[in-house]
Motif scaffolding. Structure first.
Motif, short mmCIF file in Angstrom:
data_model
loop_
_atom_site.label_atom_id
_atom_site.label_comp_id
_atom_site.label_asym_id
_atom_site.label_seq_id
_atom_site.Cartn_x
_atom_site.Cartn_y
_atom_site.Cartn_z
N ASP A 54 -2.89 48.21 -3.45
CA ASP A 54 -1.75 48.24 -4.39
C ASP A 54 -2.17 48.79 -5.74
O ASP A 54 -1.39 49.46 -6.41
CB ASP A 54 -1.17 46.84 -4.57
CG ASP A 54 -0.31 46.40 -3.39
OD1 ASP A 54 0.09 47.26 -2.59
OD2 ASP A 54 -0.05 45.19 -3.28
N LEU A 61 8.72 55.26 -0.73
CA LEU A 61 7.67 54.28 -1.04
C LEU A 61 6.61 54.91 -1.94
O LEU A 61 6.13 54.27 -2.89
CB LEU A 61 7.03 53.75 0.24
CG LEU A 61 7.89 52.79 1.07
CD1 LEU A 61 7.23 52.53 2.43
CD2 LEU A 61 8.11 51.49 0.33
N LYS A 88 5.80 53.90 -5.86
CA LYS A 88 4.46 53.51 -6.30
C LYS A 88 4.06 54.24 -7.58
O LYS A 88 3.51 53.66 -8.51
CB LYS A 88 3.42 53.77 -5.21
CG LYS A 88 1.97 53.46 -5.64
CD LYS A 88 0.98 53.72 -4.52
CE LYS A 88 -0.44 53.54 -4.96
NZ LYS A 88 -0.91 52.18 -5.03
N ARG A 120 11.98 57.32 3.95
CA ARG A 120 11.52 55.99 3.55
C ARG A 120 10.08 56.05 3.07
O ARG A 120 9.72 55.45 2.05
CB ARG A 120 11.66 55.00 4.72
CG ARG A 120 11.34 53.58 4.33
CD ARG A 120 11.61 52.62 5.50
NE ARG A 120 10.59 51.60 5.50
CZ ARG A 120 9.47 51.62 6.19
NH1 ARG A 120 9.19 52.62 7.00
NH2 ARG A 120 8.60 50.64 6.12
N ALA A 122 -4.93 44.31 0.56
CA ALA A 122 -3.63 44.74 0.03
C ALA A 122 -3.65 44.83 -1.49
O ALA A 122 -3.10 45.78 -2.06
CB ALA A 122 -2.53 43.77 0.48
N ALA A 151 1.20 55.23 -0.29
CA ALA A 151 1.80 53.90 -0.45
C ALA A 151 1.40 53.10 0.77
O ALA A 151 1.07 53.67 1.82
CB ALA A 151 3.32 53.99 -0.56
N VAL A 152 1.39 51.81 0.62
CA VAL A 152 1.06 50.94 1.75
C VAL A 152 2.12 49.87 1.88
O VAL A 152 2.67 49.40 0.89
CB VAL A 152 -0.37 50.33 1.58
CG1 VAL A 152 -0.44 49.38 0.42
CG2 VAL A 152 -0.84 49.68 2.85
N GLN A 153 2.44 49.57 3.11
CA GLN A 153 3.38 48.49 3.39
C GLN A 153 2.90 47.81 4.67
O GLN A 153 2.82 48.45 5.73
CB GLN A 153 4.80 49.02 3.55
CG GLN A 153 5.85 47.94 3.64
CD GLN A 153 7.24 48.52 3.59
OE1 GLN A 153 7.62 49.27 4.49
NE2 GLN A 153 8.00 48.18 2.55
N GLY A 154 2.52 46.55 4.53
CA GLY A 154 1.99 45.83 5.69
C GLY A 154 0.72 46.49 6.18
O GLY A 154 -0.20 46.74 5.40
N ASP A 155 0.68 46.80 7.45
CA ASP A 155 -0.49 47.42 8.07
C ASP A 155 -0.32 48.93 8.23
O ASP A 155 -0.88 49.53 9.15
CB ASP A 155 -0.77 46.79 9.44
CG ASP A 155 -1.26 45.36 9.32
OD1 ASP A 155 -1.91 45.04 8.30
OD2 ASP A 155 -1.00 44.56 10.23
N THR A 156 0.47 49.53 7.35
CA THR A 156 0.72 50.97 7.44
C THR A 156 0.51 51.63 6.09
O THR A 156 1.00 51.16 5.07
CB THR A 156 2.16 51.24 7.94
OG1 THR A 156 2.38 50.53 9.15
CG2 THR A 156 2.38 52.73 8.17
#
Length: 149
Positions: A17, A113, A117, A109, A13, A40-45
């Motif tokens: 990031d 994101l 970023k 959404r 992560a 962009a990354v959020q959690g496992d996505t």
């Protein structure tokens, strides 16, 4: 596992990031296709966007398994004595997953994101451009980080 490689999600992560670009490794009837994208990354996505037409969009729309990579802190190692000592220090991520198209609120959404970023804030969208833009979620199946010092 190879020296300097970890599956630690916090390390993965952190690298994602800090990465400015992620490279998508896609495949279709024409063969392999590799393309750099904003993300962009959020959690496992992982979230990416594309025009609705073209090879990248067709590959992502197919839902076929794909891979991705990113690297940060890239620094050339030099040597005056031995060519075998040349190389790079870096931190990188390699992973794979399955893309799925997003629409409606999920699409907005994802785009929010990505905008956050790169711009550091939410911004309005041009409705004409939004209409021809696709957004995708790539559900990460696995990802490893490599630290080369």
């Amino acid at each position: 596992m190879r020296k300097g490689v970890t599956e630690d999600k916090a390390v993965v992560a952190d690298i994602l990031d800090k990465a400015e670009v992620v490279w998508l490794a896609l495949n279709d009837d024409e063969g392999p296709h590799c393309v750099p994208v904003n993300f962009a990354v959020q959690g496992d996505t992982l979230f990416v966007h594309s025009g609705k037409r073209g090879r990248k969009a067709a590959c992502l729309d197919s839902g076929a398994a794909m891979a991705f990579s990113a690297a940060v802190d890239i620094e050339l190692k030099t040597s005056d004595d031995n060519a075998c000592e040349l190389g790079y220090r870096f931190r990188s991520v390699m992973g794979n997953g399955t893309p799925r198209p997003l629409d409606g609120d999920e699409k907005l959404r994802a785009l929010d994101l990505i905008t956050l970023k790169y711009a550091g804030r939410s911004m309005p969208y041009n409705e004409k451009v939004l209409a021809i833009t696709a957004a995708y979620a790539i559900d990460i199946r696995s990802a490893t980080a490599r630290i080369k010092e």
